[in-house]
Design an enzyme around this catalytic site. Structure first.
Site, PDB file in Angstrom:
ATOM      1  N   GLY A  56     -43.180 -10.486 -38.969  1.00  0.00           N
ATOM      2  CA  GLY A  56     -42.165 -10.192 -37.967  1.00  0.00           C
ATOM      3  C   GLY A  56     -41.394  -8.970 -38.389  1.00  0.00           C
ATOM      4  CB  CYS A  83     -45.857 -10.044 -43.451  1.00  0.00           C
ATOM      5  SG  CYS A  83     -45.027  -8.496 -43.641  1.00  0.00           S
ATOM      6  CE1 TYR A  84     -37.917 -12.414 -41.344  1.00  0.00           C
ATOM      7  CE2 TYR A  84     -39.021 -14.378 -40.491  1.00  0.00           C
ATOM      8  CZ  TYR A  84     -37.855 -13.689 -40.796  1.00  0.00           C
ATOM      9  OH  TYR A  84     -36.642 -14.267 -40.549  1.00  0.00           O
ATOM     10  CG  HIS A 175     -50.226  -7.876 -41.767  1.00  0.00           C
ATOM     11  ND1 HIS A 175     -49.614  -8.764 -40.917  1.00  0.00           N
ATOM     12  CD2 HIS A 175     -49.248  -7.052 -42.213  1.00  0.00           C
ATOM     13  CE1 HIS A 175     -48.326  -8.495 -40.849  1.00  0.00           C
ATOM     14  NE2 HIS A 175     -48.077  -7.452 -41.631  1.00  0.00           N
ATOM     15  CD  GLU A 177     -52.415 -10.557 -39.558  1.00  0.00           C
ATOM     16  OE1 GLU A 177     -52.714 -11.010 -40.670  1.00  0.00           O
ATOM     17  OE2 GLU A 177     -51.263 -10.225 -39.245  1.00  0.00           O
ATOM     18  CB  VAL A 233     -64.319 -12.145 -16.294  1.00  0.00           C
ATOM     19  CG1 VAL A 233     -64.918 -13.018 -17.363  1.00  0.00           C
ATOM     20  CG2 VAL A 233     -64.869 -10.744 -16.374  1.00  0.00           C
ATOM     21  CG  ASP A 234     -59.929 -13.720 -16.182  1.00  0.00           C
ATOM     22  OD1 ASP A 234     -60.823 -13.524 -17.026  1.00  0.00           O
ATOM     23  OD2 ASP A 234     -58.882 -13.058 -16.141  1.00  0.00           O
ATOM     24  CE  LYS A 375     -61.072 -10.390 -18.939  1.00  0.00           C
ATOM     25  NZ  LYS A 375     -60.304 -10.601 -17.710  1.00  0.00           N
TER      26      LYS A 375
END
Ligand code: XMP
Length: 519
Positions: A56, A83-84, A175, A177, A233-234, A375
Site C-alpha cells: 500500500g 511490503c506495507y 513484490h 506478484e 465475451v462476457d 477476464k
C-alpha cells in the site's frame, strides 16, 4: 474436495493487489480481495485458509494509515505480508519500522540466508543465493517482532524477508506478484502449497460445475432468467453457463440496433439459436435507433440516446416473456472489486461506458455467475464450455457501436459504408495474424470530404481514419505501428471497394491524450 479453499487478500491500496490475486489463481487456488477494514467476524465467516496482506502507499506511522486489529494474527491463519503488509505486521506484533535512509524503488537483490534456505517459503533457494526482486517502499523494518527470524536481506533493508515459522507468519518487503521478481511465482507457490498445505483445485472445470449448481439453487426449480446478449465475451460465456444450468428457462435477448458490425447478428444467431439451441429473441430495432439518432451530431447526446433506447427495447422485450424473475449479467471481478474497494468506487472514465446497464425499475433479481472471475479466467471458462475462439478473443466493441465511429450524423447509408470498410479492416488484420495481439483495430468515418480521382473521374467523398491500438485494459493505449504494406493493402481495398470513401488516413495518437474511440 471442494475447489473453494479461500485465500483472503486484504487490500491496503497497492496498485498490485489485483496482480496478487491473479498470480494465486494462476496457481489454481481460489482467492478473494477484500478491503483491509473488513471485520474479524466477516473473516471468520469466510473460513479462509490463509491471509495475504497487500502492499500500500501509506507509511504505518502516518496519521490515517490503514490499520488492522492485532487479533488478526491470533486467528491461527498462515499469513504473508507483502511490503506495507509486513511493515504493518511488524508494527502490530512489537517490531519497529522506520523511514529508510534511502528509499528502495525498483530492482534489488535479496540475499537468502541459512534460515531462509531452511524456510518452506524459500523452498528451492539455497543459502547465499541472490534473488532478483522488485521493491517499492519508503519505510523499512528496523527490528523484527519476537518470534521472527530474518530469512533474507538487501544492503538497504536488512530485514527484507522475515518469518515466524511457528505461527506461520511471513513477511517480504518486495513484490513477488510482479514480473520483475522472476522467482516470485515460486515464492507464492511455496506459501500456498508448502506453508498453507493447500491443493491446486481451482480449475475452470470445477468452477463451471460449482457455478451451475449455484445458479440452480439461486433461481430454484422454476425460475426464469433473461440475459442481454451482446456478442461479446462476457455475456456469451455467462449465457452458455446459464444454458448448461437451466436450459430453456433462460431467454437471451439480442438487440440489433443497426449499429453493429458486419456479420455480428448472424454470428450470434447461428451460435446461440443454432448450435446451442438457446431461446434467443433477436429484436430488430434498427429503424427505431436510427430514427432517434436522426440529426444528432453531439457525441454525448448520441451515447445517451442509444443507452436510453437500449433499455427501452430490452424492457419491452422482457415484458413479453412470462414469469421472469431474474436478470443475468456478465459482471466481472474487477468491477466488483472496484465497487467495494476501500478507496471507494473509483471515478474512472469507464462510467459512461455502462450502456448495457439496465433499469432498477425492472425489479429483477440479479444473477451474476462471473462476478468472481478475471477476464482471462472468463476466456478460459468459455473455452471449457465450448465457445469458439473468435468469440472468446473478440476485440472490445463499444456498446453504442458504430455510432461513436461515425462522426457527425448517423444514417443508415453511413452505417453501411463504415460496416463495409470495417469488414475489410477486420479481414486484413486477421490475415496478417495480428487480430489477437491488437487491443482494437477499426475504422472511423469522418465527416470530411476531399477530392480524389478514380479512372478519369473526379471524386468528392468521405475520408476514413484507421485506428489500431495496443492496450492492457483500455485505460491507456498506444497506437500500433502497423506494417506499411498492410496499411497499403487496407487503404487500397477500402478506396476501391467501398463507395463513399476516397481517402484513408492513419491515426497515430496514443491515449492519453487521445481516447481510443473518436467519440
Ligand atoms: P475510450 O474511447 O474511452 O475507450 O478510450 C476505452 C475502451 O472502452 C470502450 N468503450 C466502450 N465500451 N460501452 C462499452 O461497452 C461504451 O459505451 C464504450 N465506449 C468506449 C472502447 O472501445 C475502448 O476499448
Amino acid at each position: 474436495m471442494s475447489s473453494r479453499s479461500v485465500v483472503l487478500i486484504l487490500d491496503f491500496g497497492s496498485q498490485y493487489t489485483q496482480l496478487i490475486a491473479r498470480r494465486i489463481r494462476e496457481l489454481k487456488v481460489y482467492c478473494e480481495i477484500h478491503p483491509y477494514n473488513i471485520s474479524l467476524e466477516q473473516i471468520r465467516l469466510m473460513n479462509p485458509r490463509a491471509l495475504v496482506l497487500s502492499g500500500g502507499p501509506s507509511s504505518v506511522y502516518e496519521a490515517g494509515a490503514p490499520l488492522v486489529s492485532k487479533e488478526l494474527f491470533e486467528l491461527g491463519l498462515p499469513t504473508l505480508g507483502i511490503c506495507y503488509g509486513v511493515q504493518l505486521m511488524a508494527k502490530l506484533l512489537g517490531g519497529s519500522v522506520q523511514p529508510a535512509d534511502k528509499r528502495e524503488y525498483g530492482r534489488a537483490h535479496v540475499k537468502v540466508n541459512d534460515a531462509g534456505a531452511r524456510s518452506p517459503l524459500f523452498h528451492g533457494l539455497h543459502a547465499g543465493e541472490e534473488l532478483a526482486v522488485w521493491m517499492s517502499h519508503g519505510d523499512r523494518l528496523e527490528a523484527v517482532p519476537a518470534g521472527f527470524t530474518l530469512i533474507g536481506e538487501t544492503p538497504n533493508a536488512p530485514h527484507s524477508a522475515v518469518a515466524d515459522e511457528k505461527r506461520r507468519l511471513y513477511g517480504i518487503q518486495f513484490h513477488p506478484e510482479v514480473a520483475h521478481t522472476p522467482r516470485g511465482g515460486e515464492i507464492l507457490s511455496n506459501f500456498l502449497f508448502r506453508v498453507c498445505d493447500l491443493a491446486p483445485t481451482w480449475t475452470m472445470a470445477n468452477f463451471a460445475e460449482e457455478a451451475e449448481v449455484h445458479i440452480r439453487s439461486q433461481v430454484g426449480e422454476k425460475g426464469r432468467v433473461i440475459l442481454g446478449l451482446s456478442g461479446g465475451v462476457d455475456s456469451s460465456v455467462a449465457a452458455k453457463l446459464l444454458l448448461n444450468a437451466i436450459g430453456e428457462r433462460l431467454t437471451c435477448i439480442f438487440v440489433d440496433n443497426g449499429l453493429l458490425r458486419q456479420g455480428e447478428r448472424a454470428g450470434v444467431e447461428s451460435l446461440f439459436a443454432g448450435a446451442f439451441k438457446a431461446d434467443l429473441h433477436v429484436v430488430d430495432a434498427e429503424e427505431r435507433f436510427l430514427a432517434k439518432l436522426a440529426g444528432v451530431t453531439d457525441p454525448e447526446q448520441k451515447r445517451k440516446i442509444i443507452g436510453r433506447e437500449f433499455i427501452a427495447v430490452f424492457d419491452e422485450e422482457a415484458k413479453r416473456i412470462d414469469g421472469v424473475e431474474f436478470l443475468a449479467q456478465g459482471t466481472l471481478y474487477p468491477d466488483v472489486i472496484e465497487s467495494v474497494s476501500h478507496k471507494g468506487p473509483s471515478a474512472t472514465i469507464k462510467s459512461h461506458h455502462n450502456v448495457g446497464g439496465l433499469p432498477e425499475t425492472m425489479k429483477l433479481k440479479l444473477v451474476e455467475p462471473l462476478r468472481e472471475l478475471f477476464k482471462d479466467e472468463v476466456r478460459e471458462l468459455g473455452a471449457e464450455l465450448g465457445l469458439p475462439r473468435p468469440v472468446l478473443w473478440r476485440q472490445p466493441f463499444p456498446g453504442p457501436g458504430l455510432a461513436v465511429r461515425i462522426l457527425g450524423e448517423v444514417t443508415k447509408e453511413r452505417c453501411d459504408i463504415l460496416r463495409l470498410a470495417d469488414a475489410i479492416i477486420d479481414e486484413e488484420i486477421r490475415a496478417a495474424g495480428l487480430y489477437e495481439s491488437i487491443w482494437q483495430s477499426f475504422g472511423v468515418l469522418l465527416p470530411v470530404k476531399s477530392v480524389g480521382v478514380m479512372g478519369d473521374l473526379r471524386t468528392y467523398a468521405d475520408a476514413l481514419a484507421l485506428r489500431a491500438v495496443h492496450s492492457k485494459d483500455g485505460m491507456t493505449a498506444d497506437w500500433v505501428p502497423l506494417p506499411y504494406e498492410l496499411l497499403g493493402t487496407i487503404s487500397r481495398r477500402i478506396v476501391n471497394e467501398v463507395r463513399g470513401i476516397n481517402r484513408v488516413v492513419y491515426d497515430i495518437t496514443s491515449k492519453p491524450p487521445g481516447t481510443i474511440e473518436w467519440e
